[in-house]
Design a protein around this motif. Structure first.
Motif: not given
Length: 331
Positions: A30-41, A45-47, A105-111
């Motif tokens: 569940a990534v949040g409602p359409p066009a929501s800030t939650t989807q941006s977050v 994370l996926f990236d 992970s440290d790598e994810a946080i750095d990104y």
């Protein structure tokens, strides 16, 4: 290039990152409602982990529906940002008894730090009864900003001082983060109010921010503090802050009002219909720079007064899910 996060922070307390166990090979997220800030977050994370859309099934749900899905076993993962501790996580633990926080992970946080305004944050062990170890994640910061056309130097000094020296009188859980150690968190890229700067330097802090220029301020006794919705964190917390200011500042009255939070508060300060506002630091940066929601129209009369609390991405799984990390989704 850093991402504009104005849209990432509207309604931040609407959802949370939860995980359960799915019988399908692809987790239901569940990534949040359409066009929501939650989807941006979620996408950030996926990236950070290189998780393609072929690795999960998307559900565009808000927190309430996502929580029902987690309880029912129909949704494996949901994403959001909350204060610490989160009553929603505590409620999930009370009902399920097997909640576990996951670290990034440290790598994810750095990104993420390289591509956004989020910063590394450690959730200390014991923040929740079930949490035995520190958890590494990322955070945004809720901050107090003031109108440089209505908040003079002495008042800016007193507002900052009372936030910290009388924080113990504020009964809201998030007031625990109003400490001198945290005082400048979220101030990056923002001009600081000269009164607040003077107070922090008197306390031994090093303040490198540019100093905001005050306007020709006329004396007044009534001040408006913009917060957020009554169901969120800003409104009740802002109400307690206003109560403390009213208790110690004679001849001045502070009223907290319900608003749409960060963006509305910044716009109202720009329009001189508000004196103080609670906001996430990223849209405040956009307002000063004239980017994001404020593209082409920077706000010149807003100044940082103090950090309020961290708004933290919290990644939660249930022990039965066997999900150890987001990196599991890349296998």
């Amino acid at each position: 290039m850093k991402l504009s996060l104005s849209k990432v922070f509207c309604g931040l307390s609407a959802s949370i990152f939860l995980a359960g166990c799915s019988s399908e090979s692809k987790p239901n997220i569940a990534v949040g409602p359409p066009a929501s800030t939650t989807q941006s977050v979620s996408q950030l994370l996926f990236d950070a982990y290189g998780i393609g859309s072929d690795k999960y099934k998307t559900y565009q749900e808000g927190f309430g529906a996502a929580l029902d899905g987690v309880q029912d076993g129909n949704i494996d993962i949901s994403i959001g940002i909350l204060g610490l501790p989160s009553g929603s996580i505590e409620n999930l633990q009370a009902s399920s008894g097997d909640v576990r926080l996951m670290s990034l992970s440290d790598e994810a946080i750095d990104y993420i730090e390289a591509n956004s305004a989020y910063k590394r944050f450690t959730i200390p062990a014991g923040s929740y009864d079930f949490q035995k170890e520190d958890v590494e994640t990322i955070t945004a910061y809720a901050v107090l900003v003031g109108n440089t056309q209505t908040i003079d130097e002495e008042l800016g000094y007193e507002l900052a001082r009372l936030m910290h020296e009388h924080a113990e009188e504020n009964t809201h859980a998030q007031s625990a983060f109003m400490t001198l150690e945290n005082a400048l968190n979220g101030s990056e890229g923002l001009p600081i109010h000269p009164g607040a700067k003077r107070y922090y330097e008197e306390q031994g802090l090093t303040v490198d921010n540019p100093v905001a220029e005050l306007g020709n301020i006329e004396s007044k006794s009534e001040f408006i503090l913009g917060t957020g919705s009554q169901g969120g964190t800003y409104y009740p917390l802002g109400g307690e802050m206003a109560t403390i200011w009213n208790r110690y500042l004679d001849g001045q009255n502070f009223t907290n009002i319900e608003t749409g939070a960060s963006i509305e508060n910044l716009v109202s300060i720009r329009d001189n219909t508000m004196d103080l506002g609670m906001t996430v630091h990223a849209p405040a940066q956009d307002a000063v720079e004239g980017s994001g929601e404020f593209e082409g129209g920077p706000i010149g009369n807003v100044a940082f007064i103090g950090h309020i609390y961290p708004e933290v991405i919290q990644i939660v799984t249930r022990e039965r899910s066997k999900i150890e990390s987001l990196s599991d989704l890349t296998d």
